[in-house]
Design an enzyme around this catalytic site. Structure first.
Site, short mmCIF file in Angstrom:
data_model
loop_
_atom_site.label_atom_id
_atom_site.label_comp_id
_atom_site.label_asym_id
_atom_site.label_seq_id
_atom_site.Cartn_x
_atom_site.Cartn_y
_atom_site.Cartn_z
N LYS A 174 0.88 -1.14 -0.06
CA LYS A 174 0.13 0.25 -0.03
C LYS A 174 0.99 1.08 0.06
O LYS A 174 1.45 1.62 1.06
CB LYS A 174 -0.91 -0.12 1.46
CG LYS A 174 -2.38 0.76 0.92
CD LYS A 174 -2.19 2.08 0.69
CE LYS A 174 -1.74 3.36 1.97
NZ LYS A 174 -1.21 4.56 1.38
N GLU A 177 -0.38 7.61 -1.39
CA GLU A 177 -1.24 8.33 -2.47
C GLU A 177 -0.72 9.52 -2.97
O GLU A 177 -1.07 9.76 -3.87
CB GLU A 177 -2.52 8.24 -1.67
CG GLU A 177 -2.56 9.44 -0.46
CD GLU A 177 -2.41 8.70 0.73
OE1 GLU A 177 -1.27 8.12 1.06
OE2 GLU A 177 -2.92 8.98 1.68
N SER A 227 5.42 8.06 9.51
CA SER A 227 5.34 9.01 10.63
C SER A 227 5.13 8.09 12.02
O SER A 227 4.45 7.20 12.07
CB SER A 227 4.45 10.18 10.43
OG SER A 227 3.06 9.61 10.40
N CYS A 282 14.16 10.50 6.37
CA CYS A 282 14.10 10.10 7.93
C CYS A 282 15.48 9.92 8.44
O CYS A 282 15.73 10.09 9.64
CB CYS A 282 13.74 8.77 7.77
SG CYS A 282 14.47 7.45 7.17
N GLU A 384 9.86 16.64 14.64
CA GLU A 384 10.49 16.56 13.29
C GLU A 384 9.91 17.58 12.35
O GLU A 384 8.45 17.62 12.05
CB GLU A 384 10.06 15.04 12.79
CG GLU A 384 10.56 14.59 11.46
CD GLU A 384 10.08 13.12 10.81
OE1 GLU A 384 9.06 12.96 11.15
OE2 GLU A 384 11.14 12.62 10.34
P1 NAD Z 1 2.51 9.08 6.83
O1 NAD Z 1 2.82 8.36 8.07
O2 NAD Z 1 1.84 10.35 6.59
O3 NAD Z 1 2.08 8.19 5.57
C1 NAD Z 1 2.78 6.77 5.86
C2 NAD Z 1 1.68 5.69 5.23
O4 NAD Z 1 0.72 5.78 6.18
C3 NAD Z 1 1.33 6.13 3.75
O5 NAD Z 1 1.17 4.97 3.01
C4 NAD Z 1 -0.25 6.75 4.25
O6 NAD Z 1 -1.14 6.59 3.24
C5 NAD Z 1 -0.37 5.84 5.49
N1 NAD Z 1 -1.46 6.49 6.29
C6 NAD Z 1 -1.48 7.93 6.47
N2 NAD Z 1 -2.36 8.19 7.35
C7 NAD Z 1 -3.02 7.11 7.80
C8 NAD Z 1 -4.07 6.79 8.70
N3 NAD Z 1 -4.75 7.82 9.55
N4 NAD Z 1 -4.27 5.48 8.86
C9 NAD Z 1 -3.60 4.41 8.15
N5 NAD Z 1 -2.75 4.91 7.28
C10 NAD Z 1 -2.46 6.02 6.98
O7 NAD Z 1 4.11 9.42 6.60
P2 NAD Z 1 4.62 10.20 5.07
O8 NAD Z 1 4.29 11.70 5.34
O9 NAD Z 1 4.08 9.66 3.89
O10 NAD Z 1 6.18 10.19 5.20
C11 NAD Z 1 7.09 10.76 6.16
C12 NAD Z 1 7.37 10.33 7.34
O11 NAD Z 1 7.74 9.07 7.30
C13 NAD Z 1 8.18 10.93 7.99
O12 NAD Z 1 7.98 11.02 9.67
C14 NAD Z 1 9.73 10.24 8.04
O13 NAD Z 1 10.53 10.28 9.11
C15 NAD Z 1 9.15 8.92 7.96
N6 NAD Z 1 10.03 7.80 7.48
C16 NAD Z 1 10.87 6.96 8.22
C17 NAD Z 1 11.63 6.26 7.76
C18 NAD Z 1 12.38 5.24 8.58
O14 NAD Z 1 13.07 4.24 8.11
N7 NAD Z 1 12.32 5.29 10.05
C19 NAD Z 1 11.81 5.92 6.40
C20 NAD Z 1 11.22 6.92 5.65
C21 NAD Z 1 10.25 7.85 6.08
#
Ligand code: NAD
Length: 501
Positions: A174, A177, A227, A282, A384
């Site tokens: 998944k 988006e 996140s 990240c 962050e």
């Molecule tokens: P996000 O948490 O908003 O989204 C991640 C995934 O979760 C997406 O596929 C999204 O569609 C889904 N999602 C979003 N809201 C949701 C909900 N309410 N319920 C269920 N699923 C949901 O993260 P983002 O903005 O796409 O990415 C940035 C974040 O990712 C930053 O915090 C970054 O630090 C982190 N990140 C961490 C690593 C790591 O290895 N630790 C690597 C890359 C990114």
């Protein structure tokens, strides 16, 4: 008419039927360039059914045969690198070299997956008792799901599924988006490489699809990257439903500058690691911690002009150092942090907010920003930001720098720059962080090691890819065997044991 990004189920693109869609925006122009289907619960269940049906035959395929697909997949990724990077940058906004770099890191995981038979080798102990032998094997779990963020739309999914598939699982991805197109093109390459239909599937979607993945009993395990707020939800809900979960989350990465560090090396390292990919990594360094006032003054004096010289431009400009941030919401959020930093008393040495690019006025661009005199209680330090904003927090000593890092809620990556082996060794030993760089600003482990943070940067027990990825994607089974020619001891009412005590 705008293009709609589809699901990928049973080896082909499948149009959404649920009716819900989300917009995909070109971040350099602020224009909608496509839409993406958002899967309904029923569409998600259909993808799970495809993966479940494909599992028995794929799991029974010898690992040495499964990895033949990975060898061909690697070739296909290399052959199509230019096309994939273009597709990725169009939706994400990062520069082409950066997009190619992330795909290359993904290819390295595929290369690791090519060697999975070695990783799956079991253990055998002959004669654990008279005539009794024991052996252990690792078996695939079943259907595994991956939920991934926008910032590495190719690499982060590739951290997950090559290892999972090579171990014999089937997989449902998944993706984010916000920039999903590249994942579908890569799925086609995987099918062309010989992967049987249904073994790898993509469900485009949002919370509705994710909630099915978290609760459906046919899903055995979930890899999440994103996140901390969402990761914590995924972890708790997935575990409540009996699934194995690894959730890699947010970060606040510190780079400690010791007084003896090579300052040219430090400045280069900070420019690349804080502003590369507009800080949307990240493992980006978002806090510099110079030790001592002289070190701090020198650092800020040298950094400021370099930040002002950064070329901020769309990915189509080959000289671009960094592109826009992903969305208007993200830009607004970063600007709000900058306002808070100023209100809370930090010194904004370089202000990137005035940047306007001709022809791209509606793009989500922000120039590099540098805050000095940041303190522990400020929101720009605690949270962050995920943008091109670097904070300088001055420490009096090595000890204070270590304490600062250990007190922070995140524990993804960190680095120390020094020529002093004792200081570096002490830092590496005591710092409560998952990935540590010594004179290396972004210490992302190579594919045959494992990636993961500590504290609120990772929920779950396993890091991703490498040997930890194999453990996450397999279950241990241990057999104890005896054959009729073994010594007969009559009925046994006690546990078997190897000693006579
Ligand atoms: P996000 O948490 O908003 O989204 C991640 C995934 O979760 C997406 O596929 C999204 O569609 C889904 N999602 C979003 N809201 C949701 C909900 N309410 N319920 C269920 N699923 C949901 O993260 P983002 O903005 O796409 O990415 C940035 C974040 O990712 C930053 O915090 C970054 O630090 C982190 N990140 C961490 C690593 C790591 O290895 N630790 C690597 C890359 C990114």
């Amino acid at each position: 008419m705008t293009r709609t990004v589809e699901h990928f189920i049973n080896g082909k693109r499948v149009a959404g039927t649920g009716g819900r869609t989300a917009n995909i925006t070109d971040p350099s122009r602020g224009e909608i360039v496509a839409t993406v289907a958002l899967a309904s619960a029923d569409e998600t269940r259909a993808a799970i059914a495809a993966a479940e049906a494909a599992f028995p035959a794929w799991a029974a395929t010898p690992a040495s045969k499964r990895v033949q697909v990975m060898f061909a997949f690697r070739e296909a990724l290399i052959k199509n690198l230019d096309e994939l990077a273009e597709l990725l940058s169009q939706e994400h906004g990062k520069t082409i070299p950066d997009a190619k770099g992330e795909i290359a890191r993904g290819i390295e995981v595929v290369e690791f997956a090519c060697g999975i038979p070695t990783q799956l080798k079991g253990e055998y102990s002959e004669a654990v008792a008279v005539g009794v032998d024991t052996y252990s094997i690792r078996q695939p779990l079943g259907v595994v799901a991956g939920i991934t963020p926008f910032n590495f739309p190719a690499m982060v999914p590739l951290w997950m599924y090559p290892v999972s598939l090579a171990c014999g699982n089937t997989f449902i991805l998944k993706p984010s988006e916000k920039d999903p197109s590249v994942t579908v093109r890569i799925a086609e390459l995987l099918t062309e490489a010989g992967l049987p239909d249904g073994v790898f599937n993509i469900v485009q979607g949002d919370k509705e699809a994710v909630d099915v993945l978290l609760t459906d009993p046919r899903i055995e395990a979930i890899s999440f990257v994103g996140s901390t707020q969402i990761g914590h939800y995924i972890y708790t809900k997935g575990c409540e439903n009996g699934k194995r979960v690894q959730a890699l989350c947010g970060a606040k990465n510190h780079l400690v500058v010791m007084p003896d560090a090579d300052m040219d090396q430090v400045v280069d390292a900070l420019i690349g690691s804080a502003y590369g990919s507009a800080g949307e990594r990240c493992m980006a360094i978002s806090v510099a911690v110079p030790v001592g006032e002289d070190t701090a003054d020198e650092l800020v004096k040298r950094l400021a002009p370099r930040i002002r010289q950064l070329k901020v431009a769309p990915y189509t400009d080959p000289d671009s150092d960094m592109g826009p941030v992903i969305t208007k919401e993200s830009l607004d959020r970063i600007n709000k942090f900058i306002d808070e930093g100023l209100e809370q008393g930090a010194n904004l040495v370089v202000d990137g907010r005035d940047l306007k690019l001709q022809g791209y006025e509606d793009g989500f661009f922000l120039g590099g920003c540098l805050f000095d005199n940041v303190t522990k209680d400020m929101s720009i330090y605690k949270q962050e930001i995920f943008g091109p904003v670097l904070s300088v927090l001055r420490a009096k000593s090595h000890e204070e720098a270590v304490q600062l890092i250990n007190d922070h809620e995140y524990g993804n990556g960190t680095a120390i720059f020094t020529r002093d082996g004792d200081a570096a060794r002490d830092f590496a030993s005591r710092v409560k962080i998952g990935m540590v760089g010594i004179n290396v600003p972004i210490p992302v482990p190579v594919a045959y090691h494992s990636f993961g943070g500590w504290k609120r940067s990772l929920f779950g027990d396993h890091h991703i890819h490498g040997a930890e990825g194999v453990r996450f994607n397999t279950r241990l089974k241990t057999m104890t065997t005896r054959w009729p020619s073994g010594i007969r001891s009559g009925a046994e009412f006690n546990f078997q044991r190897s000693s006579d005590v």
